[in-house]
Design a protein around this motif. Sequence first.
Motif, mmCIF file in Angstrom:
data_model
loop_
_atom_site.group_PDB
_atom_site.id
_atom_site.type_symbol
_atom_site.label_atom_id
_atom_site.label_comp_id
_atom_site.label_asym_id
_atom_site.label_seq_id
_atom_site.Cartn_x
_atom_site.Cartn_y
_atom_site.Cartn_z
ATOM 1 N N SER A 1 0.812 -1.221 0.000
ATOM 2 C CA SER A 1 0.000 0.000 0.000
ATOM 3 C C SER A 1 0.844 1.268 0.000
ATOM 4 O O SER A 1 0.312 2.368 -0.169
ATOM 5 N N ALA A 2 2.150 1.127 0.205
ATOM 6 C CA ALA A 2 3.061 2.267 0.229
ATOM 7 C C ALA A 2 4.421 1.801 -0.273
ATOM 8 O O ALA A 2 4.697 0.600 -0.328
ATOM 9 N N PRO A 3 5.298 2.726 -0.664
ATOM 10 C CA PRO A 3 6.603 2.320 -1.185
ATOM 11 C C PRO A 3 7.419 1.489 -0.190
ATOM 12 O O PRO A 3 7.302 1.656 1.029
ATOM 13 N N THR A 4 8.227 0.588 -0.731
ATOM 14 C CA THR A 4 9.111 -0.261 0.062
ATOM 15 C C THR A 4 10.546 -0.050 -0.383
ATOM 16 O O THR A 4 10.846 -0.089 -1.583
ATOM 17 N N ARG A 5 11.431 0.165 0.578
ATOM 18 C CA ARG A 5 12.855 0.296 0.280
ATOM 19 C C ARG A 5 13.491 -1.085 0.480
ATOM 20 O O ARG A 5 13.594 -1.569 1.617
ATOM 21 N N VAL A 6 13.902 -1.709 -0.610
ATOM 22 C CA VAL A 6 14.547 -3.025 -0.561
ATOM 23 C C VAL A 6 16.053 -2.793 -0.523
ATOM 24 O O VAL A 6 16.653 -2.315 -1.499
ATOM 25 N N ARG A 7 16.660 -3.121 0.619
ATOM 26 C CA ARG A 7 18.081 -2.843 0.824
ATOM 27 C C ARG A 7 18.935 -4.070 0.523
ATOM 28 O O ARG A 7 18.530 -5.197 0.777
ATOM 29 N N ALA A 8 20.135 -3.823 -0.016
ATOM 30 C CA ALA A 8 21.120 -4.864 -0.350
ATOM 31 C C ALA A 8 20.554 -5.937 -1.272
ATOM 32 O O ALA A 8 20.842 -7.120 -1.117
ATOM 33 N N PRO A 9 19.749 -5.554 -2.292
ATOM 34 C CA PRO A 9 19.196 -6.569 -3.186
ATOM 35 C C PRO A 9 20.243 -7.068 -4.175
ATOM 36 O O PRO A 9 21.296 -6.452 -4.363
ATOM 37 N N LEU A 10 19.931 -8.178 -4.812
ATOM 38 C CA LEU A 10 20.772 -8.668 -5.896
ATOM 39 C C LEU A 10 20.606 -7.755 -7.109
ATOM 40 O O LEU A 10 19.487 -7.353 -7.448
ATOM 41 N N ASP A 11 21.703 -7.450 -7.766
ATOM 42 C CA ASP A 11 21.667 -6.755 -9.049
ATOM 43 C C ASP A 11 22.202 -7.729 -10.094
ATOM 44 O O ASP A 11 23.406 -7.951 -10.189
ATOM 45 N N SER A 12 21.310 -8.349 -10.837
ATOM 46 C CA SER A 12 21.683 -9.341 -11.834
ATOM 47 C C SER A 12 20.636 -9.323 -12.935
ATOM 48 O O SER A 12 19.637 -8.594 -12.859
ATOM 49 N N ARG A 13 20.842 -10.165 -13.948
ATOM 50 C CA ARG A 13 19.890 -10.173 -15.057
ATOM 51 C C ARG A 13 18.484 -10.519 -14.564
ATOM 52 O O ARG A 13 17.515 -9.858 -14.926
ATOM 53 N N ASP A 14 18.347 -11.557 -13.748
ATOM 54 C CA ASP A 14 17.020 -11.965 -13.289
ATOM 55 C C ASP A 14 16.348 -10.876 -12.472
ATOM 56 O O ASP A 14 15.137 -10.643 -12.599
ATOM 57 N N ALA A 15 17.116 -10.210 -11.605
ATOM 58 C CA ALA A 15 16.543 -9.154 -10.772
ATOM 59 C C ALA A 15 16.121 -7.963 -11.625
ATOM 60 O O ALA A 15 15.059 -7.348 -11.386
ATOM 61 N N ARG A 16 16.914 -7.628 -12.632
ATOM 62 C CA ARG A 16 16.551 -6.507 -13.499
ATOM 63 C C ARG A 16 15.320 -6.849 -14.338
ATOM 64 O O ARG A 16 14.459 -5.990 -14.574
ATOM 65 N N LEU A 17 15.245 -8.103 -14.797
ATOM 66 C CA LEU A 17 14.061 -8.526 -15.537
ATOM 67 C C LEU A 17 12.805 -8.417 -14.675
ATOM 68 O O LEU A 17 11.729 -8.046 -15.158
ATOM 69 N N MET A 18 12.935 -8.742 -13.393
ATOM 70 C CA MET A 18 11.786 -8.620 -12.495
ATOM 71 C C MET A 18 11.366 -7.159 -12.356
ATOM 72 O O MET A 18 10.169 -6.833 -12.443
#
Length: 432
Positions: A44-61
């Motif tokens: 219902s409000a923005p979420t700050r996702v910290r230390a996420p993976l930065d990879s092809r699959d994550a960018r595709l998501m």
Amino acid sequence: MTDAGSLENSWIAPVAEGPLDAAVRVPGSKSITNRAYVLAALASAPTRVRAPLDSRDARLMLDALAMLGARSEHTADGVLVHPAASGQRGADETVTIALGNAGTVARFTPALAALGSSTVIFDGDEAIRRRPIGPLLAALRDLGADIEDEGRGAPPFTVRGNGGLRGGKVNLDSSASSQFLSALLLAAPAFDAGVTVRLIGGNPPSEPHIAMTLDMLRRFGATVERDGAEFYVAPGQLSCPGYVVEPDLSTAAPFVVAAAAAGGTVRIPGWPQHTTQPGDWMRSLLTELGATVELDARGLTVTGGPTIHGANLDLHEVGELTPVISALLCFADSPSVITGVAHLRGHETDRLTALATELSGLGAKVSETDDGLKITPAPMHGGVFHTYDDHRLVMAGAVLGLRVHGVEVENPATVGKTFPDFVPTWTTMLDA
């Protein structure tokens, strides 16, 4: 099997010239990152996702969620995801979501498309068209979704959004992938009646990933109940202002295996003391195979033993670890048998056939069974290790190269799916 890449793009996996002594930081968990992004899109409000993976699959998501109305922005410590409801597209729009070869994107986002008002076409790499999704699409239809796949049970398929899903009770065959179940549960809070999923057709593989989904739903405020093979998620609003992603323990697997294969010590800072990740199983496995394993507040420390023991291993719950474990067992002091992983035939490639072919091609005696592999150690030699566009096979080839000169790992860039910096990090570990 056919080759997936070109030998113009290959990597000679480096040999360990002595015992290792290195600390290796691995990126964030792909499984947690992409689940967090989906839940954030439904919040219902923005979420700050910290230390996420930065990879092809994550960018595709993130790209897929943006097409569904959930825009995101990169910040100094992660990604800020805005809810999809704030950016819904019009009912007359047709959009295409690029899946690449990302199973989480293909399985987790169709329900979100059904919640919107656009017509959404899902398609991706040739490999994703061979990965099963039929049982999930059938369950979504039963819950009110309008989906057309021309009977393929795989991409490409089209979801015509009707502004929501009624939800309710549904039977689901999730025996081919636990992601089918997770897909329904993650989206369920946004269904009009929530969802009650009754599993049929056998137990899903990878129970830890199911536990991960349930834990993350609760962290975002969902009401979740489980009674054996039946799951209930109530309708309701989600909210989680900040979510910190754990290091990816499956991506850490080749590094901790390296200590057992080459000798010496490898440390993984930040290894959680409590986690739902299947990669945590490496601690007990490596102990069984002869290594010394210590977990404390600083992380995990693995020290190789004088020998690697052969073993009979049921990897049904941790199938994604099979490639690097299979490579390690080629150096064991006795034969090994891996069971419970028939579902790996439907992953990025048929991993059982690929492993039997490639490990045998370099000298080991590896054969397929109905649900796993038989591995008999034998003298190994260099040669091309084909990877079939599968990131876990690149990691397996790296493990072989620790003790075998001249292992030429095909298409190492494939590992960008989960760890774009895998090759330089591996090399740094050896240089240390």
